[in-house]
Design a protein around this motif. Structure first.
Motif, mmCIF file in Angstrom:
data_model
loop_
_atom_site.group_PDB
_atom_site.id
_atom_site.type_symbol
_atom_site.label_atom_id
_atom_site.label_comp_id
_atom_site.label_asym_id
_atom_site.label_seq_id
_atom_site.Cartn_x
_atom_site.Cartn_y
_atom_site.Cartn_z
ATOM 1 N N VAL A 96 -4.499 1.821 7.731
ATOM 2 C CA VAL A 96 -4.449 0.861 6.625
ATOM 3 C C VAL A 96 -3.830 -0.454 7.092
ATOM 4 N N ARG A 103 -1.861 -1.067 -3.791
ATOM 5 C CA ARG A 103 -3.011 -0.158 -3.706
ATOM 6 C C ARG A 103 -2.520 1.242 -3.372
ATOM 7 N N ILE A 151 -3.451 4.942 -2.097
ATOM 8 C CA ILE A 151 -4.479 5.552 -1.252
ATOM 9 C C ILE A 151 -4.172 7.028 -1.057
ATOM 10 N N HIS A 205 0.849 -1.194 0.000
ATOM 11 C CA HIS A 205 0.000 0.000 0.000
ATOM 12 C C HIS A 205 0.881 1.239 0.000
ATOM 13 N N GLY A 255 -11.720 14.468 -2.217
ATOM 14 C CA GLY A 255 -12.351 13.358 -1.521
ATOM 15 C C GLY A 255 -13.856 13.481 -1.406
ATOM 16 N N ARG A 260 -6.324 10.637 -11.825
ATOM 17 C CA ARG A 260 -7.293 10.008 -10.929
ATOM 18 C C ARG A 260 -7.363 8.498 -11.096
ATOM 19 N N ASP A 296 -6.667 4.399 -5.949
ATOM 20 C CA ASP A 296 -7.706 3.396 -5.702
ATOM 21 C C ASP A 296 -8.762 3.875 -4.716
ATOM 22 N N GLU A 297 -8.353 4.696 -3.750
ATOM 23 C CA GLU A 297 -9.265 5.089 -2.681
ATOM 24 C C GLU A 297 -8.757 6.375 -2.055
ATOM 25 N N ILE A 298 -9.691 7.207 -1.592
ATOM 26 C CA ILE A 298 -9.331 8.441 -0.891
ATOM 27 C C ILE A 298 -9.962 8.425 0.493
ATOM 28 N N PHE A 299 -9.146 8.651 1.519
ATOM 29 C CA PHE A 299 -9.617 8.788 2.888
ATOM 30 C C PHE A 299 -9.684 10.274 3.231
#
Length: 429
Positions: free
Chosen positions: A279, A193, A195, A166, A205, A236, A240-243
């Motif tokens: 994570v 991944r 993030i 990650h 986000g 973009r 994979d993901e935005i916190f």
């Protein structure tokens, strides 16, 4: 013999003592941040293309770190440097830029993109007007993400012997997470991944784009901006993901790294670490982009944290929902709102802001009492911005610094409007 600019990159990766996270210490670049990489890459690319010629002037709109990287390169390679920065930029960054010989131009931070004094428009105008001027344009310059694909990603892959699972980084221009993330995805066959860590109100986000306390991360959107364009440096498809991270969590994480790990880092590093420690993975790598030495007057200052409400204290008593009106509200309607609220004053805030979050402290344009709400016009900003007092302050400290002629103050928690307090109430504490 190695020249200064040969020291850009090659930063260490260390395992943190109290978590399983590995941290890429980008603040150990010679200019103090990850932006040294993009700055050098953009200048070398401009030299090669002929866009920047000997004796020219580098111009950039920046929150500070890219400006510092460019100012360092400019000094080493014989260019003049002009930096356009928001007026909320930490004073340490401004002083450092001037120390490098850069010309510093400040502009209001809360302006729509179309305004001529918006950071990027102002910088472009200066570049166009200066003989030999060249605007680095970190937000849309392909040399920004490209350098992270060439250097940052491979460094992480090599240091972890390909075990990284990650990668966590903040998103500002997007260059760091895009270039590094793309390399790691390609090297791992898509296993890694990527993030993003983002201030909770940042548009990246899914926030409303209202102001946030963390410098060098996130995407602010003025409510009067007609066309919200995201940086071309931000790819973009890589993320994979935005916190989303509340400002308080970022500030406390940043301060915690100094006190528990010995890592003096900035607020955006706090944002990234706040996500990385959540994570779960075999090898989580977080990129810490800049040094806390640039924020000693902000995130690492107890005084600043108390005044901005990131530390709790006496004035928590006055935190309660507040009725506000947007600037431009008819005076009669504002008087009615104040009368029905039971408040000692009516905060006037920036028009067009979503009510999903309380207004940022800087968006409170006036505090109007019943005596001031007269006439038949519309309410507007006060000639002098209203004063806020932080929940972390003692009443005595707050009274010692507020103007003698002010009777009502807005209470700030986590950099946002949280309540109202009168001078009389403060004196009785």
């Amino acid at each position: 013999m190695t020249g200064l600019l040969d020291l850009v990159g090659g930063t260490p990766l260390v395992r943190l003592q109290h978590t399983a996270v590995h941290a890429k210490l980008e603040y150990l670049n010679p200019g103090g941040s990850v932006k040294d990489r993009a700055a050098l890459s953009m200048v070398l690319d401009a030299e090669a293309s002929g866009a920047l010629r000997p004796g020219g002037t580098i111009v950039e709109g920046t929150s500070g770190n890219t400006g510092l990287g460019l100012a360092q390169v400019a000094a080493a390679r014989g260019y003049r440097m002009v930096c356009v920065l928001p007026d909320k930029t930490a004073v340490e960054k401004l002083d450092a830029l001037r120390a490098y010989g850069a010309e510093v131009v400040l502009t209001p931070s809360a302006l729509p993109r179309e305004h001529p004094n918006h950071v990027m428009r102002y910088a472009q105008r200066i570049a166009d007007d200066r003989p030999g001027g060249w605007r680095a344009d970190q937000y849309d310059n392909p040399a920004n993400p490209a350098v992270h694909f060439r250097t940052t990603g491979p460094e992480i892959w090599e240091a972890t012997e390909g075990r990284v699972t990650h990668f966590v980084a903040t998103i500002g221009t997007g260059g760091t997470i895009s270039g590094t993330g793309r390399y790691l995805k390609e090297a791992s066959g898509g296993r890694v991944r990527v993030i993003g860590a983002d201030p909770v109100t940042s548009a990246y986000g899914g926030g409303d784009g209202s102001p946030f306390a963390v410098e060098a991360a996130g995407h602010y959107v003025h409510p009067q901006t007609a066309d919200d364009l995201w940086p071309e440096s931000y790819h973009r498809d890589v993320v994979d993901e935005i916190f989303s991270v509340p400002d308080r969590d970022s500030v406390h994480a940043c301060r915690s790294l100094a006190r528990t790990e010995g890592l003096l880092v900035g607020g955006s590093s706090g944002t990234a670490f706040a996500v990385a420690r959540q994570v779960t993975g075999d090898c989580v790598v977080v990129l810490l982009p800049d040094s806390g030495r640039a924020y000693l007057s902000k995130y690492h200052s107890d005084t600043w944290c108390r005044r901005q409400g990131f530390l709790d204290g006496d004035l928590d008593t006055f935190v309660s929902p507040v009725v506000t009106v947007p600037v431009g509200t008819p005076a009669a309607e504002a008087r009615e709102a104040l009368a029905s609220s039971g408040q000692p004053a009516l905060p006037v805030v920036l028009a067009g802001r979503s009510d999903r979050f309380p207004p940022a402290a800087g968006e409170v344009l006036a505090l109007l009492t019943a005596d001031e709400l007269t006439g038949s016009g519309v309410v507007g900003p006060a000639p002098t911005p209203p004063v806020g007092v932080g929940v972390g302050e003692t009443a005595a400290d707050a009274l010692a610094r507020v103007p003698d002629d002010a009777s009502v103050f807005h209470v700030v928690r986590d950099g946002r409007l949280a309540g109202l307090v009168t001078r009389g109430a403060l004196t009785r504490l």
